[in-house]
Design a protein around this motif. Structure first.
Motif, PDB file in Angstrom:
ATOM      1  N   ALA A 138      47.009  56.207  28.412  1.00  0.00           N
ATOM      2  CA  ALA A 138      46.860  56.172  29.929  1.00  0.00           C
ATOM      3  C   ALA A 138      47.901  56.884  30.383  1.00  0.00           C
ATOM      4  CB  ALA A 138      46.631  54.748  30.447  1.00  0.00           C
ATOM      5  N   ARG A 139      49.146  56.780  30.137  1.00  0.00           N
ATOM      6  CA  ARG A 139      50.068  57.116  31.006  1.00  0.00           C
ATOM      7  C   ARG A 139      50.073  58.803  30.680  1.00  0.00           C
ATOM      8  NH1 ARG A 139      55.524  55.186  31.493  1.00  0.00           N
ATOM      9  NH2 ARG A 139      55.211  53.396  30.071  1.00  0.00           N
ATOM     10  N   GLU A 140      49.830  59.048  29.516  1.00  0.00           N
ATOM     11  CA  GLU A 140      49.789  60.711  29.260  1.00  0.00           C
ATOM     12  C   GLU A 140      48.642  61.511  29.928  1.00  0.00           C
ATOM     13  OE1 GLU A 140      49.234  60.860  25.279  1.00  0.00           O
ATOM     14  OE2 GLU A 140      51.217  60.364  24.483  1.00  0.00           O
ATOM     15  N   GLN A 141      47.873  60.626  30.363  1.00  0.00           N
ATOM     16  CA  GLN A 141      46.684  61.324  31.174  1.00  0.00           C
ATOM     17  C   GLN A 141      46.947  61.058  32.832  1.00  0.00           C
ATOM     18  OE1 GLN A 141      42.737  59.995  29.876  1.00  0.00           O
ATOM     19  NE2 GLN A 141      43.530  60.206  27.729  1.00  0.00           N
ATOM     20  N   GLY A 142      48.088  60.670  32.937  1.00  0.00           N
ATOM     21  CA  GLY A 142      48.488  60.532  34.394  1.00  0.00           C
ATOM     22  C   GLY A 142      48.281  59.104  35.192  1.00  0.00           C
ATOM     23  N   ALA A 143      47.900  58.236  34.344  1.00  0.00           N
ATOM     24  CA  ALA A 143      47.804  57.036  34.835  1.00  0.00           C
ATOM     25  C   ALA A 143      49.022  56.267  35.077  1.00  0.00           C
ATOM     26  CB  ALA A 143      46.683  56.155  34.106  1.00  0.00           C
ATOM     27  N   MET A 144      49.321  55.333  35.874  1.00  0.00           N
ATOM     28  CA  MET A 144      50.256  54.230  36.255  1.00  0.00           C
ATOM     29  C   MET A 144      50.011  53.183  35.067  1.00  0.00           C
ATOM     30  SD  MET A 144      50.925  54.159  40.058  1.00  0.00           S
ATOM     31  CE  MET A 144      49.186  53.956  40.594  1.00  0.00           C
ATOM     32  N   VAL A 145      50.824  52.716  34.372  1.00  0.00           N
ATOM     33  CA  VAL A 145      50.646  51.551  33.264  1.00  0.00           C
ATOM     34  C   VAL A 145      51.714  50.515  33.670  1.00  0.00           C
ATOM     35  CG1 VAL A 145      50.061  53.093  31.525  1.00  0.00           C
ATOM     36  CG2 VAL A 145      52.307  52.616  31.687  1.00  0.00           C
ATOM     37  N   GLY A 146      51.051  49.325  33.210  1.00  0.00           N
ATOM     38  CA  GLY A 146      51.966  48.201  33.526  1.00  0.00           C
ATOM     39  C   GLY A 146      51.481  46.898  32.857  1.00  0.00           C
ATOM     40  N   ALA A 147      52.030  45.710  32.756  1.00  0.00           N
ATOM     41  CA  ALA A 147      51.647  44.751  32.127  1.00  0.00           C
ATOM     42  C   ALA A 147      52.149  43.411  32.949  1.00  0.00           C
ATOM     43  CB  ALA A 147      52.509  44.406  30.670  1.00  0.00           C
ATOM     44  N   ILE A 148      51.284  42.593  33.223  1.00  0.00           N
ATOM     45  CA  ILE A 148      51.532  41.040  33.832  1.00  0.00           C
ATOM     46  C   ILE A 148      51.210  40.044  33.274  1.00  0.00           C
ATOM     47  CG2 ILE A 148      49.184  41.475  35.277  1.00  0.00           C
ATOM     48  CD1 ILE A 148      51.028  39.815  37.454  1.00  0.00           C
ATOM     49  N   HIS A 149      51.967  39.219  32.703  1.00  0.00           N
ATOM     50  CA  HIS A 149      51.790  38.180  31.570  1.00  0.00           C
ATOM     51  C   HIS A 149      52.201  36.864  32.315  1.00  0.00           C
ATOM     52  CE1 HIS A 149      53.110  35.445  28.494  1.00  0.00           C
ATOM     53  NE2 HIS A 149      51.718  35.609  27.952  1.00  0.00           N
ATOM     54  N   PRO A 150      50.919  35.895  32.424  1.00  0.00           N
ATOM     55  CA  PRO A 150      51.149  34.553  32.863  1.00  0.00           C
ATOM     56  C   PRO A 150      51.858  33.950  31.906  1.00  0.00           C
ATOM     57  CG  PRO A 150      48.912  35.002  32.322  1.00  0.00           C
ATOM     58  CD  PRO A 150      49.634  36.131  32.172  1.00  0.00           C
ATOM     59  N   CYS A 151      52.802  33.109  32.338  1.00  0.00           N
ATOM     60  CA  CYS A 151      53.881  32.352  31.209  1.00  0.00           C
ATOM     61  C   CYS A 151      52.976  30.780  31.421  1.00  0.00           C
ATOM     62  CB  CYS A 151      54.991  32.124  31.595  1.00  0.00           C
ATOM     63  SG  CYS A 151      56.128  31.282  30.250  1.00  0.00           S
ATOM     64  N   GLN A 152      51.499  30.814  30.840  1.00  0.00           N
ATOM     65  CA  GLN A 152      50.724  29.895  30.996  1.00  0.00           C
ATOM     66  C   GLN A 152      49.905  29.481  29.570  1.00  0.00           C
ATOM     67  OE1 GLN A 152      50.035  26.544  31.674  1.00  0.00           O
ATOM     68  NE2 GLN A 152      50.190  27.369  34.003  1.00  0.00           N
ATOM     69  N   THR A 153      49.441  28.342  29.540  1.00  0.00           N
ATOM     70  CA  THR A 153      48.508  27.963  28.257  1.00  0.00           C
ATOM     71  C   THR A 153      47.197  28.008  28.697  1.00  0.00           C
ATOM     72  OG1 THR A 153      48.133  26.293  26.524  1.00  0.00           O
ATOM     73  CG2 THR A 153      48.850  25.686  28.502  1.00  0.00           C
ATOM     74  N   PHE A 154      46.449  28.692  28.025  1.00  0.00           N
ATOM     75  CA  PHE A 154      45.016  28.785  28.500  1.00  0.00           C
ATOM     76  C   PHE A 154      44.113  28.463  27.272  1.00  0.00           C
ATOM     77  CE2 PHE A 154      46.753  32.556  30.726  1.00  0.00           C
ATOM     78  CZ  PHE A 154      46.661  31.859  32.141  1.00  0.00           C
TER      79      PHE A 154
END
Length: 288
Positions: A103-119
């Protein structure tokens, strides 16, 4: 308002979509290889469309959340044609933004958001997500957008680099997953004196809730209680004798945990250096 789409209708994706929708984020759609899962997701989120193809969803969304199992995040990202200015986000605690490199190589912005939680399930995930701590890995301007999402969910924040992620996730596994393992081991021991695992679990719930409350209200090292905190050498010795008789396979784990607990007792100020040395000698001798 950005249009958010989700690929993966599991508990994490559902929890994010439901809670963000309630906070006026526009969730336009869901794609999942299991149609029934996508339908449940859509039923929970207002005005959410089911997409038959991941690419069709990506073409319609400004921000795509890939909320699939960690191992297939790169495969999902690789299978999409991204556009410049679009955002690709995953919610894994262990996987880094490098899994979104296509995705980054194609011009998209990339990120991660992880909830420190149990599901453990969908309903529990929806209820537990707000107020969690969110670990964010991204660069600006997406970093600010993900920060706003975390704050909208009443969360605390921690910013991580790719190098941080594995250790961060290992620590979370120790605190949460292996906590469950320890309780499972403890409840199994009750069967040696004729009581059921269910009875043990019922007895331990208030104890565990009290321990968590102590961590929250007092913090470390003051939250520690028990025989090591008090320097009760004879009590620890009796534990070793009982475990040798009934559960010898647990002894190495018990000894290692005891040794790791001694510095907490010292820091609390309730365990003297003399008693600490006695405990170390007892536990280390058992290791030899």
């Amino acid at each position: 308002m950005s249009k958010l789409g989700f690929i993966g209708a599991g508990p994490v994706g559902t929890a994010f979509a439901v809670n963000l929708s309630k906070r006026d984020y526009q969730i336009i759609g869901i794609f999942d290889v299991i149609r029934e899962a996508a339908q449940r997701f859509a039923n929970d989120v207002s005005r959410c469309q089911i997409y038959e193809k991941a690419q069709d969803l990506a073409d319609s969304a400004d921000m795509v959340f890939i909320t699939t199992p960690d191992d297939i995040i790169p495969k999902v990202a690789d299978g999409i044609k991204w556009r410049t200015g679009q955002s690709a986000v995953h919610c894994s605690g262990a996987s880094t933004v490098h899994s979104l490199e296509t995705a980054r190589e194609q011009g998209a912005m990339v990120g991660a958001i992880h909830p420190c939680q149990t599901f453990a399930g969908r309903e529990q995930a929806i209820a537990n997500l707000p107020g969690s701590t969110f670990a964010i890995e991204s660069e600006e301007p997406l970093k600010t957008t993900l920060t706003e999402i975390a704050r909208a969910l009443n969360g605390d924040l921690v910013y991580l680099t790719s190098e941080d992620k594995a250790l961060y996730h290992a620590a979370a596994c120790i605190a949460c997953n292996y906590f469950c393992t320890l309780v499972d081991i403890a409840t199994d021991l009750w069967q040696n004196f004729g009581k059921s695992k269910a009875e043990a679990a019922k007895a331990y719930i208030p104890l565990l809730q009290g321990a968590v409350n102590n961590i929250a209200s007092i913090g470390f090292p003051g939250c520690l209680t028990g025989p090591i905190a008090r320097g009760d050498v004879k009590t620890i010795q009796s534990h070793l004798v009982a475990l040798e008789k009934y559960a010898p396979d647990i002894l190495p784990l018990y000894r290692e945990l005891g040794l790791k607990t001694i510095p907490i007792g010292i820091a609390k100020g309730t365990l003297s250096e003399d008693k600490a040395e006695e405990l170390r000698s007892l536990l280390e001798n058992e290791l030899k």
